[in-house]
Design an enzyme around this catalytic site. Structure first.
Site, mmCIF file in Angstrom:
data_model
loop_
_atom_site.group_PDB
_atom_site.id
_atom_site.type_symbol
_atom_site.label_atom_id
_atom_site.label_comp_id
_atom_site.label_asym_id
_atom_site.label_seq_id
_atom_site.Cartn_x
_atom_site.Cartn_y
_atom_site.Cartn_z
ATOM 1 N N ARG A 37 0.847 -1.301 -0.067
ATOM 2 C CA ARG A 37 -0.107 -0.166 -0.138
ATOM 3 C C ARG A 37 0.883 1.277 0.124
ATOM 4 O O ARG A 37 -0.138 2.382 -0.658
ATOM 5 C CB ARG A 37 -0.929 0.281 1.178
ATOM 6 C CG ARG A 37 -1.964 -0.838 0.928
ATOM 7 C CD ARG A 37 -2.891 -0.841 2.088
ATOM 8 N NE ARG A 37 -4.080 -1.821 1.788
ATOM 9 C CZ ARG A 37 -4.650 -1.693 2.490
ATOM 10 N NH1 ARG A 37 -5.179 -1.736 3.657
ATOM 11 N NH2 ARG A 37 -6.028 -3.032 1.950
ATOM 12 N N LYS A 84 -20.663 -15.862 -2.223
ATOM 13 C CA LYS A 84 -22.608 -16.066 -1.231
ATOM 14 C C LYS A 84 -22.740 -14.929 -2.211
ATOM 15 O O LYS A 84 -21.927 -13.815 -3.532
ATOM 16 C CB LYS A 84 -22.884 -15.005 -0.215
ATOM 17 C CG LYS A 84 -21.839 -15.677 0.613
ATOM 18 C CD LYS A 84 -22.465 -14.867 1.825
ATOM 19 C CE LYS A 84 -22.284 -15.787 3.394
ATOM 20 N NZ LYS A 84 -22.426 -15.650 4.267
ATOM 21 N N GLY A 114 -9.665 -9.474 -3.276
ATOM 22 C CA GLY A 114 -8.577 -9.869 -3.081
ATOM 23 C C GLY A 114 -8.914 -11.309 -3.515
ATOM 24 O O GLY A 114 -7.172 -12.048 -4.399
ATOM 25 N N GLY A 171 -14.454 -3.175 -0.454
ATOM 26 C CA GLY A 171 -15.208 -2.408 -0.414
ATOM 27 C C GLY A 171 -15.812 -1.456 -1.293
ATOM 28 O O GLY A 171 -17.169 -1.348 -1.995
HETATM 29 P P1 AMP Z 1 -15.903 -13.372 -1.908
HETATM 30 O O1 AMP Z 1 -15.087 -13.362 -1.317
HETATM 31 O O2 AMP Z 1 -17.273 -13.483 -2.542
HETATM 32 O O3 AMP Z 1 -15.418 -13.007 -3.591
HETATM 33 O O4 AMP Z 1 -15.642 -15.149 -1.950
HETATM 34 C C1 AMP Z 1 -14.329 -16.241 -2.006
HETATM 35 C C2 AMP Z 1 -14.956 -17.492 -1.351
HETATM 36 O O5 AMP Z 1 -15.509 -17.856 -1.991
HETATM 37 C C3 AMP Z 1 -13.354 -18.075 -1.667
HETATM 38 O O6 AMP Z 1 -12.947 -17.799 -0.189
HETATM 39 C C4 AMP Z 1 -13.509 -19.671 -2.037
HETATM 40 O O7 AMP Z 1 -12.634 -20.942 -1.159
HETATM 41 C C5 AMP Z 1 -15.058 -19.697 -1.791
HETATM 42 N N1 AMP Z 1 -15.426 -20.476 -2.605
HETATM 43 C C6 AMP Z 1 -15.698 -20.227 -4.330
HETATM 44 N N2 AMP Z 1 -16.349 -21.551 -4.598
HETATM 45 C C7 AMP Z 1 -16.675 -22.146 -3.720
HETATM 46 C C8 AMP Z 1 -17.641 -23.071 -3.517
HETATM 47 N N3 AMP Z 1 -17.884 -23.491 -4.931
HETATM 48 N N4 AMP Z 1 -18.454 -23.348 -2.362
HETATM 49 C C9 AMP Z 1 -18.119 -22.763 -1.127
HETATM 50 N N5 AMP Z 1 -17.173 -21.742 -1.028
HETATM 51 C C10 AMP Z 1 -16.866 -21.010 -2.837
#
Ligand code: AMP
Length: 397
Positions: free
Chosen positions: A37, A198, A354, A377
């Site tokens: 950073r 999610k 990230g 964010g």
């Molecule tokens: P996000 O911060 O919403 O971009 O989510 C990233 C996280 O989603 C990572 O740590 C991944 O391991 C998790 N992830 C991706 N695909 C899956 C899946 N099919 N089931 C559970 N976790 C997942």
């Protein structure tokens, strides 16, 4: 609306208040463990110094209280910045009041002063006008290079603009030029890739992408909620049952807008959520009841590659699977390669989040990407199409 940058103003002999994001990781002895950073602000900092400005840097570190816990002091950052620049970086034990005023008044062109943690004053986050005015009184002009907090209206990035003309630094300018301008007027075909855990975290991004893109690829854990919306069984896969209706609505919105949606056709399923789980590839509608989808399958990766062929603009946020486990990283790595290949062929690629960035770095493909957005964010809210107060408050050209 174009925003003014440091290139649009005369900086010679001026005192500049530079707001940066130096929220760096430290170990328990306050040694900075990663200087990314700080390094990212060097182009702006060096430009200001070359132009003959005296630079007063404001930043926050962690989430301190009024008790001023020493572990949140910016003093070690001043030392580290001095080492990186090979020159003295002065430090003031408070960001307003006598220590800051005296140090700022004595600062000469070409010199740097780092102020103590802005968040030692609760007025910073409250965007308090008196506090903003005191900060502004230290300088002749403000420069905002803190994209990571652009979705927040705080005194040092928004309140201060009532008292000082505020222009963008190079880091901020890059984010505005890539994300802001791309969303305003993308070159087509425009492909959005949204993955991650999610649906609920990214409803706004998916919805805004559907308004803007020609094709949207949906992968990762969130795809299971869309699969369920299409009537497929998803076994023990990550599922947000309360978002199935929403997934249906988003799919209907895409259809109504003529946006192509690419969802997994096959998935890699595992018998448990672990690096050493047993795994196999199955068609997306045949997830065994006791298993869970942790990655997209090979056929799906082929579909992703096809969808990205010929793309002129790509925005990617979120991994296609649990890429932290090697056995479930293939789908994400295939996307990383396809995005890099499309960029080689002339596409503008923007990657945020990230995990997507980590996946690119794993393969060394990050250097090929047009723009890697590090805002967290702020990046997500920008991708949602929201007006970010920190950017909005920068002076217009
Ligand atoms: P996000 O911060 O919403 O971009 O989510 C990233 C996280 O989603 C990572 O740590 C991944 O391991 C998790 N992830 C991706 N695909 C899956 C899946 N099919 N089931 C559970 N976790 C997942």
């Amino acid at each position: 609306m174009s925003k003014k940058t440091i290139k649009d103003v005369d900086l010679k002999g001026k005192k500049v208040f530079l707001r940066v994001d130096y929220n760096v990781p430290m170990d328990e002895n306050q040694n900075i463990t990663n200087t990314k950073r700080i390094d990212a602000t060097l182009p702006t900092l060096n430009y200001l110094l070359d132009q003959g400005a005296a630079v007063i840097i404001g930043c926050h570190l962690g989430r301190p209280t009024e008790a001023r816990e020493p572990k949140f002091s910016t003093k070690p950052i001043a030392k580290k910045l001095g080492e990186i620049l090979g020159k003295e970086v002065k430090w003031a034990e408070d960001c307003i009041g006598e220590p800051a005023e005296k140090a700022a008044a004595a600062l000469k062109p070409g010199e740097i002063l780092l102020l103590e943690n802005l968040r030692y004053h609760k007025e910073e986050k409250k965007n308090n006008p008196d506090f903003a005015k005191k900060l502004a009184s230290l300088a002749d002009i403000a420069v905002n290079d803190a994209f990571g907090m652009a979705h927040r209206a705080h005194a040092s990035n928004v309140g201060i603009t009532a008292y000082l003309e505020t222009v963008a630094g190079f880091l901020m300018e890059k984010e505005i030029n890539y994300i802001g301008k791309t969303l305003e007027a993308p070159q087509r075909p425009f492909v959005g890739i949204i993955g991650g855990a999610k649906v609920s975290d990214k409803i706004g991004v998916i919805s805004n992408m559907i308004d803007k893109v020609d094709t949207i690829i949906i992968g990762g854990g969130m795809a299971h909620t869309f699969d369920k919306a299409k009537g497929y069984g998803v076994g023990k896969s990550l599922l947000e049952a309360d978002k199935i209706e929403l997934a249906k609505e988003l799919l209907a919105k895409a259809t109504a807008k003529g946006v192509k949606v690419v969802l997994p056709v096959d998935i890699v399923v595992a018998d448990k959520f672990a690096a050493d789980a047993q795994f196999k590839t199955v068609p997306v509608d045949q997830c065994p009841e006791d298993w869970m989808g942790l990655d997209s399958g090979e056929k799906t990766s082929e579909e992703y590659v096809k969808a990205l062929e010929g793309a002129k603009t790509i925005i990617w946020n979120g991994p296609m699977g649990v890429f932290e486990f090697d056995n479930f990283a293939k789908g994400t790595l295939a996307v990383a390669k396809a995005v890099a290949d499309a960029t080689d062929k002339g596409a503008i690629s923007i990657v945020g989040g990230g995990d997507s960035i980590a996946a690119l770095k794993k393969t060394g493909l990050d250097k090929k990407i047009s723009h890697i957005s590090t805002g967290g964010g702020a990046t997500l809210e920008y991708l949602e199409g929201k007006i970010l107060p920190g950017i909005d408050a920068i002076a217009n050209k």
